[in-house]
Write an enzyme that holds these catalytic residues in place. Structure first.
Site, PDB file in Angstrom:
ATOM      1  N   GLU A 137      17.526 -47.266   1.054  1.00 25.69           N
ATOM      2  CA  GLU A 137      18.661 -47.997   1.618  1.00 25.69           C
ATOM      3  C   GLU A 137      19.576 -46.960   2.249  1.00 25.69           C
ATOM      4  O   GLU A 137      20.149 -46.131   1.550  1.00 25.69           O
ATOM      5  CB  GLU A 137      19.411 -48.750   0.521  1.00 25.69           C
ATOM      6  CG  GLU A 137      18.620 -49.863  -0.110  1.00 25.69           C
ATOM      7  CD  GLU A 137      18.177 -50.889   0.894  1.00 25.69           C
ATOM      8  OE1 GLU A 137      18.935 -51.199   1.820  1.00 25.69           O
ATOM      9  OE2 GLU A 137      17.047 -51.365   0.765  1.00 25.69           O
TER      10      GLU A 137
ATOM     11  N   CYS B 235      28.406 -48.751   4.146  1.00 24.01           N
ATOM     12  CA  CYS B 235      27.242 -48.689   5.036  1.00 24.01           C
ATOM     13  C   CYS B 235      27.238 -49.862   6.008  1.00 24.01           C
ATOM     14  O   CYS B 235      26.695 -49.769   7.102  1.00 24.01           O
ATOM     15  CB  CYS B 235      25.976 -48.697   4.205  1.00 24.01           C
ATOM     16  SG  CYS B 235      25.951 -50.047   3.025  1.00 24.01           S
TER      17      CYS B 235
HETATM   18  N1  LIG Z   1      22.232 -49.018   3.218  1.00 19.99           N
HETATM   19  C1  LIG Z   1      22.843 -48.991   2.055  1.00 19.99           C
HETATM   20  O1  LIG Z   1      22.570 -49.781   1.180  1.00 19.99           O
HETATM   21  C2  LIG Z   1      23.900 -47.970   1.786  1.00 19.99           C
HETATM   22  C3  LIG Z   1      24.868 -48.244   0.837  1.00 19.99           C
HETATM   23  C4  LIG Z   1      25.844 -47.297   0.576  1.00 19.99           C
HETATM   24  C5  LIG Z   1      25.814 -46.073   1.236  1.00 19.99           C
HETATM   25  N2  LIG Z   1      24.873 -45.855   2.146  1.00 19.99           N
HETATM   26  C6  LIG Z   1      24.876 -44.613   2.908  1.00 19.99           C
HETATM   27  O2  LIG Z   1      25.099 -43.533   2.045  1.00 19.99           O
HETATM   28  C7  LIG Z   1      25.753 -42.488   2.748  1.00 19.99           C
HETATM   29  C8  LIG Z   1      26.853 -41.926   1.894  1.00 19.99           C
HETATM   30  O3  LIG Z   1      26.344 -41.527   0.681  1.00 19.99           O
HETATM   31  P1  LIG Z   1      26.052 -40.004   0.311  1.00 19.99           P
HETATM   32  O4  LIG Z   1      26.702 -39.125   1.325  1.00 19.99           O
HETATM   33  O5  LIG Z   1      26.382 -39.854  -1.112  1.00 19.99           O
HETATM   34  O6  LIG Z   1      24.481 -39.869   0.547  1.00 19.99           O
HETATM   35  P2  LIG Z   1      23.591 -38.559   0.385  1.00 19.99           P
HETATM   36  O7  LIG Z   1      22.339 -38.853   1.098  1.00 19.99           O
HETATM   37  O8  LIG Z   1      24.317 -37.321   0.749  1.00 19.99           O
HETATM   38  O9  LIG Z   1      23.331 -38.434  -1.181  1.00 19.99           O
HETATM   39  C9  LIG Z   1      22.648 -39.424  -1.924  1.00 19.99           C
HETATM   40  C10 LIG Z   1      21.916 -38.747  -3.078  1.00 19.99           C
HETATM   41  O10 LIG Z   1      20.840 -37.935  -2.606  1.00 19.99           O
HETATM   42  C11 LIG Z   1      20.905 -36.632  -3.158  1.00 19.99           C
HETATM   43  N3  LIG Z   1      20.335 -35.689  -2.204  1.00 19.99           N
HETATM   44  C12 LIG Z   1      20.928 -35.160  -1.112  1.00 19.99           C
HETATM   45  N4  LIG Z   1      20.045 -34.377  -0.439  1.00 19.99           N
HETATM   46  C13 LIG Z   1      18.882 -34.424  -1.122  1.00 19.99           C
HETATM   47  C14 LIG Z   1      17.568 -33.854  -0.917  1.00 19.99           C
HETATM   48  N5  LIG Z   1      17.316 -33.053   0.110  1.00 19.99           N
HETATM   49  N6  LIG Z   1      16.600 -34.146  -1.804  1.00 19.99           N
HETATM   50  C15 LIG Z   1      16.849 -34.965  -2.837  1.00 19.99           C
HETATM   51  N7  LIG Z   1      18.061 -35.528  -3.084  1.00 19.99           N
HETATM   52  C16 LIG Z   1      19.060 -35.254  -2.248  1.00 19.99           C
HETATM   53  C17 LIG Z   1      22.380 -36.436  -3.410  1.00 19.99           C
HETATM   54  O11 LIG Z   1      22.586 -35.393  -4.342  1.00 19.99           O
HETATM   55  C18 LIG Z   1      22.771 -37.797  -3.910  1.00 19.99           C
HETATM   56  O12 LIG Z   1      22.419 -37.928  -5.275  1.00 19.99           O
HETATM   57  C19 LIG Z   1      26.209 -43.108   4.038  1.00 19.99           C
HETATM   58  O13 LIG Z   1      25.392 -42.663   5.081  1.00 19.99           O
HETATM   59  C20 LIG Z   1      26.022 -44.591   3.836  1.00 19.99           C
HETATM   60  O14 LIG Z   1      25.758 -45.340   4.978  1.00 19.99           O
HETATM   61  C21 LIG Z   1      23.912 -46.766   2.435  1.00 19.99           C
HETATM   62  O1  LIG Z   2      27.973 -49.361   1.341  1.00 18.38           O
HETATM   63  C1  LIG Z   2      27.516 -50.443   1.047  1.00 18.38           C
HETATM   64  C2  LIG Z   2      28.335 -51.655   1.062  1.00 18.38           C
HETATM   65  C3  LIG Z   2      27.900 -52.761   0.157  1.00 18.38           C
HETATM   66  C4  LIG Z   2      28.965 -53.807   0.070  1.00 18.38           C
HETATM   67  N1  LIG Z   2      28.540 -54.842  -0.799  1.00 18.38           N
HETATM   68  C5  LIG Z   2      29.342 -55.436  -1.670  1.00 18.38           C
HETATM   69  O2  LIG Z   2      30.524 -55.170  -1.776  1.00 18.38           O
HETATM   70  C6  LIG Z   2      28.651 -56.457  -2.551  1.00 18.38           C
HETATM   71  C7  LIG Z   2      29.540 -57.249  -3.404  1.00 18.38           C
HETATM   72  C8  LIG Z   2      28.720 -58.248  -4.207  1.00 18.38           C
HETATM   73  O3  LIG Z   2      27.765 -57.874  -4.849  1.00 18.38           O
HETATM   74  O4  LIG Z   2      29.023 -59.418  -4.159  1.00 18.38           O
HETATM   75  C9  LIG Z   2      29.274 -54.356   1.445  1.00 18.38           C
HETATM   76  O5  LIG Z   2      28.388 -54.934   2.072  1.00 18.38           O
HETATM   77  O6  LIG Z   2      30.387 -54.201   1.912  1.00 18.38           O
END
Ligand SMILES: NC(=O)c1ccc[n+]([C@@H]2O[C@H](COP(=O)([O-])OP(=O)(O)OC[C@H]3O[C@@H](n4cnc5c(N)ncnc54)[C@H](O)[C@@H]3O)[C@@H](O)[C@H]2O)c1
Ligand SMILES: O=CCC[C@H](NC(=O)CCC(=O)O)C(=O)O
Length: 489
Positions: free
Chosen positions: A246, A280
């Protein structure tokens, strides 16, 4: 100082690797400090999960569910305390972190329903036998979480993993170790047997050691697109391991003919600036028609955005936006804004970081209509890019002009326009006259393209936490009534 920061086989132990700290980005205070897990400690955590697997998977679903329900009750009892820990570590205002804890609590009932509806048992009669479809857990899985929802998003992998009978090694974001520690303490209190959930804290090296460990059967990741792609390459040629990704997005929102301008502006603000743009699902690109109404919407958007309250997570009254995750994340966002200005973007509202030691920035709005070389990257902060358009088809084409495909939306009063948009837009979440943030855990969640690999989180998480097994079963062996040609008995 949190010395015993790793949870391995039911014991809290001190990391023996590199020292790292968690800093409250609203006040520039160290709130957690400990050493990372070494490769040997990651190995111990994986082997503990391996040893605990058979017994955990052998428990009835009801036994596993009872522990998950107790976890939800503990979150309910501790929700104020937990919301404050999330707020202090991420900078998000308490009004918002309370909703994060609520989403974590709600996840247990949603995952219970999803387990039965997505991975239940199906029985069909057939001559002399019965046909079954049942589901089994993968085994030992690693869960990686991001910093923006340090409780809710890893929880969206952990709860369905445990319910399905997997054992877990949790590697949280290095920016949010305190939230992870509190979460795992709640699981410990809920009565999880030793080794079923293990916590390894640390920097990228800890993440690398876990993802490369030969004894993991799967890895469930929520985080940045960059890291997700690194993991995808690491798992290339390994069809025996399940990888659920994700990742981020470069999400478009289009506005076309709305009667209520304030309502539209509200949904734009909620889409672009909630959580200081660190969701995200946040809108990064806003398409506004080149028309008198478009001008009016833009004018009102700037007025409302200028008045957004930005402040400390505990401030009373509460701000809409808190600090970003770190002072560095805030200054990187200002730098990203300056790069776009250098590339030809017009400033409509300038993002400012007043104190370079803190994570606060004011929201920014740029008109990028005339920028010829727009990078297709996720600006993970409160920076909204405006595209003025004359033709809806061209706006939809530009909205789709991204490698990502997480969320998208249109604000318009015509249902026909929405249907037209829905058919053409590429994204895993497509909304009409609603913000594109706030995706419900009760629905499938996730994106296409570089946003993820189609195994959406939330409700469909059950799908990647267990694999289906098809069986044909009879109580005795018996000769078939009709033998195949060439056989004699
Ligand atoms: N699509 C979704 O569901 C969703 C939801 C929330 C956040 N995000 C995304 O997450 C990002 C922000 O989160 P973040 O900065 O903490 O993410 P990140 O990718 O920097 O880190 C996530 C995890 O991966 C680990 N990690 C980093 N590099 C690694 C490697 N080379 N090998 C193995 N593990 C490694 C980190 O230590 C951490 O535990 C944003 O880009 C956001 O869009 C996506
Ligand atoms: O970074 C990711 C955003 C996820 C976020 N989702 C929720 O807040 C879910 C709440 C629920 O479970 O009802 C978003 O889409 O903003």
């Amino acid at each position: 100082m949190s010395e015993q920061n790793l949870f391995i086989n039911g014991n809290w132990v001190a990391g023996e690797g590199e020292l790292f700290k968690s800093i409250n980005p609203s006040r520039d205070e160290v709130i957690w400090e400990a050493k990372a897990a070494t490769d040997e400690q990651v190995d111990a955590a994986v082997m503990a999960a391996r040893a605990a697997f058979v017994e955990w998977a052998d428990k009835s679903f009801e036994e596993r569910l009872a522990i998950c329900k107790r976890f939800a009750e503990l979150l309910e009892e501790n929700k104020q305390k937990f919301a404050h820990i999330i707020a202090e570590e991420t900078g998000k205002p308490v009004w918002e972190t309370l909703t994060e804890v609520a989403a974590m609590i709600g996840k247990v009932a949603i995952s219970e329903r999803a387990y039965h509806e997505r991975t239940g048992t199906v029985e069909n009669a057939m001559p002399g036998a019965k046909a079954f479809v049942r589901h089994k857990p993968h085994g030992v899985v690693a869960v990686y979480g991001p910093y923006n929802f340090p409780g809710h998003l890893p929880n969206g992998h952990i709860v369905p993993s445990l319910l399905a009978g997997n054992t877990v090694i949790f590697k949280p974001s290095e920016m949010t170790p305190k939230v992870a520690e509190f979460t795992v303490k709640m699981w410990e209190k809920a009565g999880l047997p030793n080794g079923v959930l293990n916590l390894v804290q640390g920097l990228v090296d800890t993440g690398k050691a876990l993802s490369a460990h030969p004894q993991i059967d799967g890895l469930f990741f929520t985080g940045s697109s960059n890291t997700g792609h690194v993991l995808h390459k690491l798992f290339a040629g390994r069809p025996d391991k399940i990888l659920a990704l994700e990742m981020g997005g470069n999400n478009p929102l289009i506005v076309k003919d709305v009667a209520d301008i304030d309502a539209a502006v509200h949904d734009i603000v909620q889409s672009a600036f909630v959580t200081s743009g660190q969701r995200c699902t946040c809108a990064r690109r806003l398409f506004i028609e080149k028309s008198a109404q478009g001008d009016a919407i833009l004018k009102r958007l700037i007025e409302v955005t200028e008045n957004i309250q930005v402040g400390d997570y505990e401030a009373d009254p509460q701000p809409f936006m808190g600090a970003m995750i770190s002072a560095k994340a805030a200054s990187d966002m200002v730098k990203a804004q300056n790069d776009l200005i250098d590339a030809g973007a017009k400033v409509l509202l300038k993002m400012l970081q007043k104190d370079h030691n803190l994570g606060f920035v004011t929201p920014g709005i740029l008109d990028v209509t005339n920028v010829t070389e727009m990078p297709d990257i996720e600006h993970f902060g409160p920076l909204l890019k405006i595209y003025r358009y004359t033709d809806l088809d061209a706006a939809i084409a530009e909205a789709n002009n991204t490698k990502y495909g997480l969320s998208a939306g249109i604000l318009c009063d015509s249902e026909d326009t929405y249907r037209y948009f829905f058919k053409r837009i590429r994204a895993g979440i497509v909304n009409w006259n609603k913000p594109i943030t706030g995706a419900s855990s009760a629905a499938p969640f996730g994106g296409i393209g570089a946003s993820g690999n189609h195994r959406a989180s939330a409700y469909y998480a059950a799908d990647y936490c267990a694999y289906p097994v098809a069986s044909v079963e009879a109580e005795h062996v018996s000769l078939p009534e009709k033998l195949a040609p060439g056989l004699k008995f």
